[in-house]
Design a protein around this motif. Structure first.
Motif, PDB file in Angstrom:
ATOM      1  N   SER A  80     -48.501-109.353 -13.891  1.00 52.74           N
ATOM      2  CA  SER A  80     -47.931-110.696 -14.066  1.00 52.74           C
ATOM      3  C   SER A  80     -47.683-111.421 -12.746  1.00 52.74           C
ATOM      4  CB  SER A  80     -46.622-110.623 -14.856  1.00 52.74           C
ATOM      5  OG  SER A  80     -45.657-109.892 -14.131  1.00 52.74           O
ATOM      6  N   ALA A  81     -47.588-110.671 -11.627  1.00 49.66           N
ATOM      7  CA  ALA A  81     -47.283-111.317 -10.348  1.00 49.66           C
ATOM      8  C   ALA A  81     -47.678-110.429  -9.185  1.00 49.66           C
ATOM      9  CB  ALA A  81     -45.790-111.636 -10.258  1.00 49.66           C
ATOM     10  N   LYS A  82     -47.941-111.074  -8.066  1.00 47.09           N
ATOM     11  CA  LYS A  82     -48.145-110.363  -6.810  1.00 47.09           C
ATOM     12  C   LYS A  82     -46.887-110.556  -5.979  1.00 47.09           C
ATOM     13  CE  LYS A  82     -50.900-110.040  -2.664  1.00 47.09           C
ATOM     14  NZ  LYS A  82     -52.026-110.502  -1.901  1.00 47.09           N
ATOM     15  N   LEU A  83     -46.352-109.456  -5.455  1.00 48.26           N
ATOM     16  CA  LEU A  83     -45.182-109.507  -4.576  1.00 48.26           C
ATOM     17  C   LEU A  83     -45.634-109.224  -3.150  1.00 48.26           C
ATOM     18  CD1 LEU A  83     -43.980-108.839  -7.479  1.00 48.26           C
ATOM     19  CD2 LEU A  83     -42.011-108.008  -6.211  1.00 48.26           C
ATOM     20  N   ALA A  84     -45.196-110.064  -2.214  1.00 49.62           N
ATOM     21  CA  ALA A  84     -45.603-109.892  -0.818  1.00 49.62           C
ATOM     22  C   ALA A  84     -44.490-110.335   0.123  1.00 49.62           C
ATOM     23  CB  ALA A  84     -46.869-110.702  -0.537  1.00 49.62           C
ATOM     24  N   ASN A  85     -44.249-109.509   1.133  1.00 47.22           N
ATOM     25  CA  ASN A  85     -43.340-109.842   2.243  1.00 47.22           C
ATOM     26  C   ASN A  85     -41.921-110.197   1.815  1.00 47.22           C
ATOM     27  OD1 ASN A  85     -45.482-109.568   4.105  1.00 47.22           O
ATOM     28  ND2 ASN A  85     -46.169-111.622   3.584  1.00 47.22           N
ATOM     29  N   ASN A  86     -41.417-109.563   0.771  1.00 45.05           N
ATOM     30  CA  ASN A  86     -40.045-109.778   0.335  1.00 45.05           C
ATOM     31  C   ASN A  86     -39.141-108.753   1.004  1.00 45.05           C
ATOM     32  OD1 ASN A  86     -40.379-111.911  -1.778  1.00 45.05           O
ATOM     33  ND2 ASN A  86     -41.745-110.363  -2.604  1.00 45.05           N
ATOM     34  N   LEU A  87     -37.920-109.145   1.296  1.00 46.72           N
ATOM     35  CA  LEU A  87     -36.922-108.244   1.838  1.00 46.72           C
ATOM     36  C   LEU A  87     -36.052-107.784   0.680  1.00 46.72           C
ATOM     37  CD1 LEU A  87     -35.536-106.917   4.232  1.00 46.72           C
ATOM     38  CD2 LEU A  87     -34.158-108.987   4.496  1.00 46.72           C
ATOM     39  N   GLU A  88     -36.077-106.473   0.437  1.00 43.17           N
ATOM     40  CA  GLU A  88     -35.337-105.911  -0.701  1.00 43.17           C
ATOM     41  C   GLU A  88     -34.253-104.986  -0.194  1.00 43.17           C
ATOM     42  OE1 GLU A  88     -38.177-104.050  -3.317  1.00 43.17           O
ATOM     43  OE2 GLU A  88     -39.663-105.543  -2.782  1.00 43.17           O
ATOM     44  N   ASP A  89     -33.079-105.123  -0.799  1.00 43.70           N
ATOM     45  CA  ASP A  89     -31.954-104.270  -0.422  1.00 43.70           C
ATOM     46  C   ASP A  89     -31.724-103.248  -1.512  1.00 43.70           C
ATOM     47  OD1 ASP A  89     -29.740-103.181   0.726  1.00 43.70           O
ATOM     48  OD2 ASP A  89     -28.445-104.890   0.323  1.00 43.70           O
ATOM     49  N   ASN A 140     -41.834-113.763   0.466  1.00 42.03           N
ATOM     50  CA  ASN A 140     -40.882-114.155   1.517  1.00 42.03           C
ATOM     51  C   ASN A 140     -39.485-114.484   1.002  1.00 42.03           C
ATOM     52  OD1 ASN A 140     -42.818-113.886   3.604  1.00 42.03           O
ATOM     53  ND2 ASN A 140     -43.665-115.864   3.026  1.00 42.03           N
ATOM     54  N   ASN A 141     -39.014-113.709   0.036  1.00 39.53           N
ATOM     55  CA  ASN A 141     -37.680-113.874  -0.526  1.00 39.53           C
ATOM     56  C   ASN A 141     -36.769-112.760  -0.043  1.00 39.53           C
ATOM     57  OD1 ASN A 141     -38.242-116.087  -2.603  1.00 39.53           O
ATOM     58  ND2 ASN A 141     -39.785-114.562  -3.106  1.00 39.53           N
ATOM     59  N   ILE A 142     -35.475-112.952  -0.220  1.00 42.37           N
ATOM     60  CA  ILE A 142     -34.501-111.894   0.017  1.00 42.37           C
ATOM     61  C   ILE A 142     -33.895-111.534  -1.330  1.00 42.37           C
ATOM     62  CG2 ILE A 142     -32.333-111.259   1.124  1.00 42.37           C
ATOM     63  CD1 ILE A 142     -32.992-113.314   3.309  1.00 42.37           C
ATOM     64  N   PHE A 143     -34.102-110.287  -1.745  1.00 44.35           N
ATOM     65  CA  PHE A 143     -33.574-109.777  -3.006  1.00 44.35           C
ATOM     66  C   PHE A 143     -32.503-108.736  -2.723  1.00 44.35           C
ATOM     67  CE2 PHE A 143     -38.102-110.544  -4.453  1.00 44.35           C
ATOM     68  CZ  PHE A 143     -37.811-111.609  -5.259  1.00 44.35           C
ATOM     69  N   LYS A 144     -31.388-108.846  -3.431  1.00 42.93           N
ATOM     70  CA  LYS A 144     -30.399-107.774  -3.402  1.00 42.93           C
ATOM     71  C   LYS A 144     -30.058-107.483  -4.849  1.00 42.93           C
ATOM     72  CE  LYS A 144     -25.984-106.241  -1.651  1.00 42.93           C
ATOM     73  NZ  LYS A 144     -24.759-106.598  -0.938  1.00 42.93           N
ATOM     74  N   GLY A 145     -30.660-106.423  -5.367  1.00 45.19           N
ATOM     75  CA  GLY A 145     -30.490-106.048  -6.763  1.00 45.19           C
ATOM     76  C   GLY A 145     -31.808-105.576  -7.346  1.00 45.19           C
ATOM     77  N   ARG A 146     -31.753-105.254  -8.606  1.00 45.06           N
ATOM     78  CA  ARG A 146     -32.929-104.721  -9.303  1.00 45.06           C
ATOM     79  C   ARG A 146     -33.821-105.852  -9.813  1.00 45.06           C
ATOM     80  NH1 ARG A 146     -32.542-102.203 -13.952  1.00 45.06           N
ATOM     81  NH2 ARG A 146     -30.866-103.533 -14.665  1.00 45.06           N
TER      82      ARG A 146
END
Length: 141
Positions: free
Chosen positions: A132-141, A119-125
């Motif tokens: 190492s991690a599970k990613l879920a429901n993130n908003l990526e630009d 549940n984060n907002i990412f803008k970038g690489r």
């Protein structure tokens, strides 16, 4: 009043607002946690860290809860996690909107396990080591 901490020197100065204080300063140091357990970071704001490995660096840490943080325009990486376990990053805004943002990462996990990035907002690489991690429901630009 605005309390400023820079290179271990603290002073209090009057300001018409945060904008005029930030415009004349360049942040050089990020926030670093090494060999730490059981930490809760909420509402942290990190911006324009230059010449450092990351704005927020976690090394050999476990059981962090990082939520509601804003990490902006940091050289190299916004959040760098190296050998971090059982950590949650949620509801954070992590971005690099500078002209040369393609050279830096907003999030990197080199090593670790049991981490949840949600549940984060990412803008970038970003770069996440396998497993190492599970990613879920993130908003990526």
């Amino acid at each position: 009043f605005f309390l400023q901490a820079e290179d271990g020197i603290r002073d209090v100065e009057r300001s018409r607002g945060l904008g005029d204080v930030y415009k004349r300063q360049t942040a050089k140091r990020g926030v670093i946690f090494r060999d730490c357990d059981n930490v809760n970071l909420t509402g942290l704001h990190i911006a324009s860290v230059q010449g450092q490995e990351a704005g927020l660096l976690l090394e050999r840490c476990r059981r962090f809860n990082i939520s509601g943080c804003t990490i902006l325009d940091c050289d190299n990486c916004g959040i760098l996690m190296d050998d971090v376990e059982d950590t949650v990053i949620s509801a954070c805004l992590i971005q690099d909107s500078r002209d040369q943002a393609d050279k830096s990462l907003v999030l990197a996990i080199r090593k670790g396990g049991g981490n949840l990035i949600t549940n984060n907002i990412f803008k970038g690489r970003f770069e996440i080591a396998p497993g190492s991690a599970k990613l879920a429901n993130n908003l990526e630009d």
